[in-house]
Motif scaffolding. Structure first.
Motif, mmCIF file in Angstrom:
data_model
loop_
_atom_site.group_PDB
_atom_site.id
_atom_site.type_symbol
_atom_site.label_atom_id
_atom_site.label_comp_id
_atom_site.label_asym_id
_atom_site.label_seq_id
_atom_site.Cartn_x
_atom_site.Cartn_y
_atom_site.Cartn_z
ATOM 1 N N GLU A 286 0.773 -1.081 0.034
ATOM 2 C CA GLU A 286 -0.164 0.024 0.189
ATOM 3 C C GLU A 286 0.919 1.272 -0.060
ATOM 4 O OE1 GLU A 286 -3.147 0.644 -0.446
ATOM 5 O OE2 GLU A 286 -4.301 -1.061 0.372
ATOM 6 N N GLU A 287 2.024 1.150 0.731
ATOM 7 C CA GLU A 287 3.025 2.264 0.757
ATOM 8 C C GLU A 287 3.603 2.590 -0.497
ATOM 9 O OE1 GLU A 287 7.034 3.719 3.072
ATOM 10 O OE2 GLU A 287 6.517 1.701 2.997
ATOM 11 N N GLN A 288 3.836 1.594 -1.194
ATOM 12 C CA GLN A 288 4.500 1.704 -2.628
ATOM 13 C C GLN A 288 3.369 2.120 -3.861
ATOM 14 O OE1 GLN A 288 7.695 1.486 -3.414
ATOM 15 N NE2 GLN A 288 7.962 1.324 -1.147
ATOM 16 N N LEU A 289 2.061 1.750 -3.544
ATOM 17 C CA LEU A 289 1.214 2.134 -4.431
ATOM 18 C C LEU A 289 0.901 3.625 -4.053
ATOM 19 C CD1 LEU A 289 -1.512 -0.810 -4.041
ATOM 20 C CD2 LEU A 289 -0.399 0.130 -6.211
ATOM 21 N N ALA A 290 0.927 4.158 -2.906
ATOM 22 C CA ALA A 290 0.779 5.553 -2.624
ATOM 23 C C ALA A 290 1.959 6.564 -3.399
ATOM 24 C CB ALA A 290 0.817 5.941 -1.122
ATOM 25 N N LEU A 291 3.255 5.752 -3.308
ATOM 26 C CA LEU A 291 4.237 6.498 -3.880
ATOM 27 C C LEU A 291 4.083 6.408 -5.610
ATOM 28 C CD1 LEU A 291 7.203 5.279 -1.781
ATOM 29 C CD2 LEU A 291 5.970 7.325 -1.779
ATOM 30 N N LEU A 292 3.444 5.426 -6.110
ATOM 31 C CA LEU A 292 3.232 5.452 -7.503
ATOM 32 C C LEU A 292 1.988 6.510 -7.741
ATOM 33 C CD1 LEU A 292 2.949 1.672 -8.695
ATOM 34 C CD2 LEU A 292 4.721 3.352 -9.254
ATOM 35 N N VAL B 215 2.955 14.725 5.970
ATOM 36 C CA VAL B 215 3.166 16.024 6.614
ATOM 37 C C VAL B 215 4.239 16.656 5.355
ATOM 38 C CG1 VAL B 215 4.791 17.218 8.151
ATOM 39 C CG2 VAL B 215 3.219 15.492 9.187
ATOM 40 N N ALA B 216 4.926 16.145 4.696
ATOM 41 C CA ALA B 216 5.684 16.832 3.557
ATOM 42 C C ALA B 216 4.694 17.122 2.467
ATOM 43 C CB ALA B 216 6.662 15.518 2.967
ATOM 44 N N LEU B 217 3.314 16.412 2.360
ATOM 45 C CA LEU B 217 2.481 16.986 1.445
ATOM 46 C C LEU B 217 1.708 17.816 1.894
ATOM 47 C CD1 LEU B 217 1.391 13.239 0.074
ATOM 48 C CD2 LEU B 217 2.809 15.018 -1.117
ATOM 49 N N GLY B 218 1.730 18.491 3.226
ATOM 50 C CA GLY B 218 1.144 19.471 3.745
ATOM 51 C C GLY B 218 -0.186 19.274 4.250
ATOM 52 N N GLU B 219 -0.404 17.825 5.014
ATOM 53 C CA GLU B 219 -1.521 17.504 5.593
ATOM 54 C C GLU B 219 -1.127 16.975 7.234
ATOM 55 O OE1 GLU B 219 -4.461 18.153 4.581
ATOM 56 O OE2 GLU B 219 -4.146 18.706 2.673
ATOM 57 N N GLU B 220 -1.918 16.745 7.784
ATOM 58 C CA GLU B 220 -1.829 16.121 9.108
ATOM 59 C C GLU B 220 -2.176 14.730 9.076
ATOM 60 O OE1 GLU B 220 -0.243 17.474 11.882
ATOM 61 O OE2 GLU B 220 0.223 19.237 10.917
ATOM 62 N N PRO B 221 -1.416 13.994 9.855
ATOM 63 C CA PRO B 221 -1.848 12.230 10.164
ATOM 64 C C PRO B 221 -3.126 12.037 10.801
ATOM 65 C CG PRO B 221 0.748 12.686 10.295
ATOM 66 C CD PRO B 221 -0.154 14.232 10.292
ATOM 67 N N ALA B 222 -3.616 11.138 10.181
ATOM 68 C CA ALA B 222 -4.997 10.935 11.248
ATOM 69 C C ALA B 222 -4.409 10.539 12.490
ATOM 70 C CB ALA B 222 -5.804 9.641 10.744
ATOM 71 N N SER C 216 3.501 8.954 8.081
ATOM 72 C CA SER C 216 3.357 10.078 8.589
ATOM 73 C C SER C 216 4.101 11.230 8.239
ATOM 74 C CB SER C 216 3.206 10.119 10.091
ATOM 75 O OG SER C 216 2.361 9.147 10.423
ATOM 76 N N GLN C 217 5.372 11.016 7.718
ATOM 77 C CA GLN C 217 6.415 12.124 7.372
ATOM 78 C C GLN C 217 5.975 12.634 6.009
ATOM 79 O OE1 GLN C 217 9.969 10.235 8.176
ATOM 80 N NE2 GLN C 217 10.488 10.765 10.153
ATOM 81 N N VAL C 218 5.599 11.462 5.257
ATOM 82 C CA VAL C 218 5.050 11.915 3.994
ATOM 83 C C VAL C 218 3.864 12.485 3.670
ATOM 84 C CG1 VAL C 218 4.383 10.662 1.537
ATOM 85 C CG2 VAL C 218 6.396 9.617 2.881
ATOM 86 N N ASN D 191 -1.167 12.232 -8.595
ATOM 87 C CA ASN D 191 -2.523 11.955 -8.111
ATOM 88 C C ASN D 191 -2.274 12.043 -6.558
ATOM 89 O OD1 ASN D 191 -5.072 11.235 -7.278
ATOM 90 N ND2 ASN D 191 -5.104 9.447 -8.833
ATOM 91 N N ARG D 192 -2.092 13.125 -6.353
ATOM 92 C CA ARG D 192 -2.023 13.407 -4.651
ATOM 93 C C ARG D 192 -3.076 12.949 -3.909
ATOM 94 N NH1 ARG D 192 -3.308 17.679 -1.359
ATOM 95 N NH2 ARG D 192 -1.768 18.428 0.137
ATOM 96 N N ASP D 193 -4.204 13.242 -4.317
ATOM 97 C CA ASP D 193 -5.332 13.003 -3.375
ATOM 98 C C ASP D 193 -5.541 11.578 -3.004
ATOM 99 O OD1 ASP D 193 -5.946 15.776 -3.269
ATOM 100 O OD2 ASP D 193 -7.572 15.426 -4.685
ATOM 101 N N ALA D 194 -5.301 10.717 -4.175
ATOM 102 C CA ALA D 194 -5.179 9.149 -3.858
ATOM 103 C C ALA D 194 -4.069 8.695 -3.109
ATOM 104 C CB ALA D 194 -5.451 8.389 -5.388
ATOM 105 N N ALA D 195 -2.861 9.538 -3.401
ATOM 106 C CA ALA D 195 -1.902 8.847 -2.566
ATOM 107 C C ALA D 195 -2.161 9.161 -0.966
ATOM 108 C CB ALA D 195 -0.413 9.878 -2.757
ATOM 109 N N LEU D 196 -2.710 10.489 -0.546
ATOM 110 C CA LEU D 196 -2.893 10.827 0.709
ATOM 111 C C LEU D 196 -3.911 10.101 1.304
ATOM 112 C CD1 LEU D 196 -3.015 14.809 0.535
ATOM 113 C CD2 LEU D 196 -1.605 13.391 1.976
#
Length: 216
Positions: free
Chosen positions: A166-172, A208-215, A204-206, A178-183
Motif C-alpha cells: 500500500e505504501e508503494q502504491l501511494a508513492l506510485l 506532513v511533507a504533502l502539507g497535511e496532518e496524519p490521522a 506520517s512524514q510523507v 495523483n496527490r489525493d489518491a496518495a494521501l
C-alpha cells in the motif's frame, strides 16, 4: 494327581511346544523382517537427517564465503553459482543475489526476483518479498502499470507485505501526480491496526511533507 493325568499333561505340553516351534519356523521370518525394517528405517531416517544438516551447513558456508567478496559484482557472481538444496534456499539465494546486483544491474535483479515471484514451487512469503523488492528497485525497467498490478496483487493477498505494498502504491500515485489518491492511501495505513510503528512514522512524514496532518 494320577499317573494318567500327569501323562496327559505331558503329552499336551509336548504338543503345544511342537506347535510353537512349527509356527516359529513357519512365521518367524516375519518377526525378523519387521525388526530389520524397523532398525533399517530408523537408520535411514537418521542418515537422511544428517545429510540434510550437512547440505544446510554447506549452503550457509557457501553464502557466507560469497558475501565476503570485496566487490558487489563479485558477490553477486559468487552467489549466482551456488546450488541451493531446497525451494526456500533458492528463494533466499535469489533475494541475496538481487540485493547485490541491484545497484549495477537493476534490470537483471528485477527479472531475477520476478522470475522467483512467478514460480509456484516457492513458498508464498518469499514470492511476496521478491515481488515487493522487484518493484522498488530504481531503474528496473518496469512500467508503472506492471508495478501497480503486482502491488495490487500483494494488497489483495494480505500477509506481511500488504501494508508495505500500500505504501508503494501511494508513492506510485504521487509519481503519476495523483496527490489525493496518495494521501488517502497513506491515511489508511496510519489508521491500520496492523501497521508497525516504523511504517506509521514513515508514512506520517510523507503526509506532513504533502502539507497535511496524519490521522489521529
Amino acid at each position: 494327581m494320577s499317573d494318567s493325568d500327569s501323562f496327559i499333561d505331558e503329552v499336551t505340553e509336548e504338543v503345544r511346544r511342537d506347535r510353537f516351534y512349527r509356527n516359529v519356523r513357519r512365521y518367524g521370518w516375519i518377526a525378523v523382517l519387521a525388526v530389520v525394517l524397523l532398525v533399517g528405517g530408523a537408520g535411514w531416517y537418521e542418515w537422511q537427517k544428517a545429510q540434510e544438516r550437512q547440505q544446510a551447513q554447506a549452503f550457509g558456508d557457501a553464502i557466507l564465503s560469497a558475501l565476503n567478496a570485496p566487490e558487489r559484482a563479485a558477490r553477486a557472481e559468487a552467489l549466482d553459482e551456488i546450488d541451493a538444496p531446497t525451494d526456500g534456499g533458492r528463494a533466499v539465494l535469489a533475494l541475496l543475489t538481487a540485493a547485490e546486483e541491484g545497484t549495477e544491474n537493476p534490470e537483471s535483479a528485477a527479472q531475477r526476483l520476478l522470475s522467483m515471484a512467478d514460480s509456484q514451487g516457492v513458498p508464498q512469503v518469499y514470492r511476496q518479498l521478491a515481488t515487493l523488492k522487484a518493484v522498488t528497485i530504481p531503474d528496473a525497467g518496469l512500467s508503472v502499470e506492471d508495478r501497480r498490478m503486482r502491488l495490487d496483487g500483494l494488497t489483495n493477498a494480505g500477509g506481511l507485505t500488504r501494508l508495505l505494498a500500500e505504501e508503494q502504491l501511494a508513492l506510485l500515485d504521487l509519481e503519476e501526480g495523483n496527490r489525493d489518491a496518495a494521501l488517502e492511501r497513506l491515511q489508511r495505513i496510519v489508521e491500520d491496526a496492523e501497521a508497525t510503528a516504523g511504517l506509521r512514522q514513515r508514512v506520517s512524514q510523507v503526509i506532513v511533507a504533502l502539507g497535511e496532518e496524519p490521522a489521529a
